[in-house]
Design a protein around this motif. Structure first.
Motif, short mmCIF file in Angstrom:
data_model
loop_
_atom_site.label_atom_id
_atom_site.label_comp_id
_atom_site.label_asym_id
_atom_site.label_seq_id
_atom_site.Cartn_x
_atom_site.Cartn_y
_atom_site.Cartn_z
N ARG A 104 50.46 -31.70 12.88
CA ARG A 104 50.46 -30.91 14.12
C ARG A 104 50.55 -29.44 13.75
N PHE A 105 49.88 -28.61 14.54
CA PHE A 105 49.83 -27.19 14.24
C PHE A 105 50.02 -26.39 15.51
N ALA A 106 50.85 -25.36 15.45
CA ALA A 106 51.01 -24.48 16.59
C ALA A 106 49.89 -23.44 16.60
N LEU A 107 49.54 -22.93 15.43
CA LEU A 107 48.60 -21.82 15.34
C LEU A 107 47.37 -22.16 14.50
N LEU A 108 46.24 -21.63 14.91
CA LEU A 108 45.01 -21.76 14.11
C LEU A 108 45.19 -21.14 12.73
N GLU A 109 45.95 -20.04 12.67
CA GLU A 109 46.18 -19.38 11.40
C GLU A 109 46.85 -20.31 10.40
N ARG A 110 47.84 -21.05 10.87
CA ARG A 110 48.56 -21.97 9.97
C ARG A 110 47.66 -23.10 9.49
N LEU A 111 46.92 -23.71 10.41
CA LEU A 111 45.99 -24.78 10.04
C LEU A 111 44.97 -24.26 9.03
N THR A 112 44.40 -23.09 9.29
CA THR A 112 43.39 -22.53 8.40
C THR A 112 43.96 -22.27 7.02
N GLN A 113 45.16 -21.70 6.93
CA GLN A 113 45.78 -21.42 5.64
C GLN A 113 46.08 -22.71 4.87
N GLU A 114 46.56 -23.71 5.56
CA GLU A 114 46.86 -24.98 4.88
C GLU A 114 45.59 -25.62 4.32
N LEU A 115 44.49 -25.52 5.05
CA LEU A 115 43.22 -26.06 4.54
C LEU A 115 42.71 -25.24 3.37
N LEU A 116 42.86 -23.93 3.44
CA LEU A 116 42.47 -23.08 2.32
C LEU A 116 43.29 -23.41 1.08
N ASP A 117 44.59 -23.60 1.24
CA ASP A 117 45.45 -23.99 0.12
C ASP A 117 45.01 -25.32 -0.48
N LEU A 118 44.64 -26.25 0.38
CA LEU A 118 44.19 -27.57 -0.08
C LEU A 118 42.92 -27.43 -0.93
N VAL A 119 41.96 -26.64 -0.45
CA VAL A 119 40.71 -26.44 -1.20
C VAL A 119 41.01 -25.74 -2.53
N MET A 120 41.83 -24.70 -2.50
CA MET A 120 42.13 -23.93 -3.71
C MET A 120 43.00 -24.71 -4.71
N SER A 121 43.58 -25.82 -4.29
CA SER A 121 44.36 -26.63 -5.23
C SER A 121 43.48 -27.27 -6.30
#
Length: 125
Positions: free
Chosen positions: A75-92
């Motif tokens: 669950r996500f409150a903000l688009l910014e948080r969801l986007t950052q988490e996906l970016l972190d996942l890709v960059m892992s």
């Protein structure tokens, strides 16, 4: 490093439509909504091109499955948080040199098709 240079490959995952809990209003917290995800990933592909072997390539299916799982299971409150988490996942993935993630929330505003957030990361910076 978002420029495509010789030996680099650009993978684009376009319009991945998923459903998740996103937002701060009560109806958004209680009901899943569509999000549209676009990924741009750059990685060195010279070995994959030369050897024609999957183990030399970045497996975009693995990354996409991880994105799907993360979006649908959280669950996500903000688009910014969801986007950052996906970016972190890709960059892992250590092979990734540059990534850009855009998340659209269709019909978030009354007179707009969607609202989107885009974030990027560069391994060399």
């Amino acid at each position: 490093m978002n420029k495509l240079t010789p030996g680099m490959a650009r993978i684009r995952v376009k319009d991945l439509r998923l459903r998740t809990f996103i937002g701060i209003k009560e109806e958004e917290i209680l009901n899943r909504q569509d999000v549209l995800i676009n990924l741009t990933i750059l990685y060195p592909a010279a070995q994959a091109v030369e050897l024609n072997q999957i183990d030399q390539a970045l497996n975009y299916r693995t990354i996409t499955k991880a994105v799907i799982r993360h979006v649908e299971d959280n669950r996500f409150a903000l688009l910014e948080r969801l986007t950052q988490e996906l970016l972190d996942l890709v960059m892992s993935h250590s092979e990734v040199r540059y990534a850009e993630v855009e998340v659209d929330k269709p019909h978030a505003l009354r007179f707009a098709e969607s609202v989107s957030i885009t974030l990027s990361a560069d391994r060399d910076s």
